[in-house]
Scaffold this active site. Structure first.
Site: not given
Ligand code: UD1
Ligand code: CA
Length: 465
Positions: A9, A16, A355, A444
Site C-alpha cells: 500500500l 505528515r 575531470k 613569457r
C-alpha cells in the site's frame, strides 16, 4: 502451500512529511524508501509484487520499474484509507484463492526472516488471517491490538479512535498481514468509514475475521526497529540513524576502523577493505569500492569510485565516478570529477580539480590546478596554477602530456595540444603549439627592468606639488 502475492500500500499522500516529494520516494541512506522494502521482500518467494499507487504517484512506478521490472501496479483514485487501498487490487484476484502478503510502503526495514516466520506460522496453523505485531516502548501513532481475557486477538483500534485505556496498550499493529484473498475481498466490502478519520481501515479485517469465526494468528516481531513506520521527518531521521548504525557495525566487524561511527555515512552497495581508517563526516555512496589500509580523513565524499589499497585522502575531497590506484595521495580540498584516473603513487594536492583525465604513475599536481580532458604521463610535475584550457566555447579538446615532463607554475595549455616526453615548460607560459620531446618551451613576454625608476618617480611627484 498456496502461492503468495504481495500487495504494497503506497497510495497515501504522506501529508505528515509536509513535502512535495512522495513519501515512499524519500531516500534513506541514499535509496528511496520503497526500494528498501522491495529489496527485503525479494528473498521471500513471492509470485507477484503489486503496488497500490495514487495517480499523483506515477513517479513511484518509474523508480520501482528500474530495479523491479516485474512489479505490477494498481491505482487508488482517492485516498479513502488502507482498506480501500487494498480493495483496488481485487481485480487482480478474481476467481483466485491466494495468500496475500500486505505491507505498507512506509515500513521499509522488515527482514525477510521475520516475513518467513510469519508465513510459516500462517501455513502451519492454516490461518485465514495473520498479522505481525510488535511491543513498543512508545506505541504512539500505531493501531493497538485488543485481546480478550484469554489473550485471543479481537480487533485493532487506531490511536485516534482509542480510549485512554486502550492507548496504554504497548502491542501494536505493524501493518504487515497475510490473508486469504477470497476472505479479504469479501470482508472489505462490508467495512464502513465510521471513524475519526472517515477512512476505510484495513485494520477492521481483524474484527471481521473474528466475527466470521476465521482462524486469526499473530506473530510478534523480535526487533521492533524492523517495523518502524515512517510518517514524518522525525521518523525519517530515525530510519537514517538505524541504517547508519547497521552499516557502521557491519564494517567495523569486517575490520574497518570508524573513528566516530555515528558520523560516518556508508550507503548500501559499498565495499571497504580491512585496516582502512575512516574519520568523522565521511560519506561513501553506492557503487564505491575502497581497498585495504586506506585513510579517509574528515569530510570526504566518495561516489561510485574505486579506491585501491593504501590510498590517503586528506580532508574535504569530493571524488565522483573516478579511479584511484594504489598508494595515491589526494587533498586536502581536491575535486575529482567523473572520469578521473589517478595511477599508482600519484599526488593530487589542494585546490586541484580534475575531470576526464588520467594522471600517470608518480606524477604530481599539488596546488591550484584545473586538469580536464587530458592524458598525463608518468613522473610529470604539474606546477602550481596550471590550467588546461579545454573548452573554446564550442567543443572540448584534449591535452596530452608525455612522461617526465616538467610543467612550470602558471602554465596554460590551449587544447588541443601535445607535449612530448621529457620536455620542460617555463613558468607563466601559454602553450598553443605542440612541443617535441626533450625541448624547453617558454612563452613569457621578456622582462623589463628600469633601474632607479621608483626614486625618479617620487622626485617628479614632489616637484609637481
Ligand atoms: C497504519 C495502520 C496502523 C498501523 C500502522 C503501522 C490503518 C488504518 N492503520 O497506520 O494500525 O499501526 O499503519 O505502520 O491501516 N495508504 C494508501 N491509501 C490510503 C491510505 C494509506 O495506499 O488511502 C498507504 C500509505 O501510503 C502507507 C500505508 O497505506 O504506505 C499506511 O498508511 P498510513 O496513513 O501511513 O497509516 P498509519 O497511520 O501509519
Ligand atoms: Ca504509516
Amino acid at each position: 502451500m498456496k502461492p503468495i502475492d504481495a500487495v504494497i500500500l503506497s497510495a497515501g499522500l504522506g501529508t505528515r512529511m509536509k513535502s512535495k516529494r512522495i513519501k515512499v520516494l524519500h531516500p534513506i541512506g541514499g535509496r528511496p524508501m520503497i526500494l528498501h522494502l522491495l529489496d527485503r521482500i525479494k528473498p521471500v518467494s513471492i509470485e507477484r509484487i503489486i503496488l497500490v499507487l495514487g495517480r499523483q504517484n506515477e513517479k513511484v512506478k518509474e523508480v520501482v520499474m528500474k530495479d523491479f521490472p516485474e512489479a505490477q501496479f494498481v491505482y487508488q483514485e482517492k485516498q479513502l484509507g488502507t482498506g480501500h487501498a487494498l480493495a483496488q487490487a481485487e481485480k487482480l484476484f478474481v476467481n483466485q484463492d491466494k495468500t496475500i502478503l500486505v505491507l505498507n510502503g512506509d515500513t521499509p526495514f522488515i527482514s525477510h526472516e521475520t516475513l518467513l516466520s510469519l508465513i510459516r506460522n500462517h501455513q502451519e496453523k492454516s490461518a485465514t488471517l495473520s498479522l505481525l505485531t510488535a511491543g513498543l516502548e512508545h506505541p504512539e501513532g500505531y493501531g493497538r491490538i485488543i485481546r480478550d481475557r484469554r489473550g485471543k486477538i479481537q480487533k485493532i483500534v487506531e490511536e485516534r479512535d482509542a480510549t485512554p485505556l486502550q492507548r496504554k496498550i504497548a502491542e501494536v499493529n505493524t501493518g504487515i498481514y497475510l490473508m486469504n484473498s477470497r476472505f479479504a475481498f469479501k470482508a472489505l466490502k462490508e467495512f464502513s468509514s465510521k471513524n475519526v478519520q472517515d477512512e476505510i481501515y484495513l485494520t477492521d479485517i481483524v474484527a471481521s475475521a473474528v466475527k466470521n469465526k476465521k482462524a486469526v494468528e499473530t506473530v510478534h516481531v523480535g526487533q521492533p526497529e524492523e517495523v518502524m513506520g515512517i510518517n514524518n521527518r522525525v521518523d525519517l531521521s530515525s530510519a537514517e540513524a538505524l541504517l547508519r548504525k547497521r552499516a557502521a557495525e557491519k564494517w567495523m566487524k569486517a575490520g574497518v576502523t570508524l573513528i566516530d561511527p555515528h558520523h560516518t555515512y556508508i550507503e548500501e552497495g559499498v565495499i571497504i577493505g580491512k585496516d582502512t581508517v575512516i574519520y568523522p563526516g565521511v560519506y561513501i555512496k553506492k557503487g564505491s569500492r575502497i581497498g585495504e589500509e586506506c585513510t579517509l580523513h574528515s569530510n570526504v565524499i566518495i561516489s561510485n569510485s574505486r579506491i585501491q589499497n593504501s590510498v590517503l585522502i586528506k580532508e574535504f575531497c569530493v571524488i565522483t565516478d573516478s579511479i584511484l590506484e594504489e598508494a595515491v595521495v589526494i587533498g586536502p580540498f581536491a575535486h575529482l570529477r567523473p572520469g578521473s584516473i589517478i595511477r599508482k603513487k600519484a599526488h593530487i594536492g589542494n585546490f586541484v580539480e580534475i575531470k576526464k583525465t588520467e594522471i600517470g604513475e608518480e606524477s604530481k599536481a599539488n596546488h591550484l590546478s584545473y586538469l580536464g580532458d587530458s592524458v598525463i604521463g608518468k613522473r610529470v610535475n604539474i606546477g602550481a596554477g596550471t590550467i588546461t584550457c579545454n573548452y573554446d566555447g564550442v567543443g572540448k579538446h584534449q591535452t596530452v602530456i608525455g612522461d617526465d615532463v616538467f610543467v612550470g607554475s602558471d602554465t596554460q595549455f590551449i587544447a588541443p595540444v601535445t607535449v612530448e616526453s621529457g620536455s620542460v615548460i617555463g613558468a607563466g607560459s601559454t602553450i598553443v603549439e605542440n612541443i617535441p620531446k626533450e625541448s624547453l618551451s617558454l612563452s613569457r613576454a621578456p622582462q623589463i627592468i628600469k633601474k632607479g625608476w621608483v626614486s625618479r618617480k617620487k622626485i617628479k611627484i614632489k616637484k609637481e606639488r
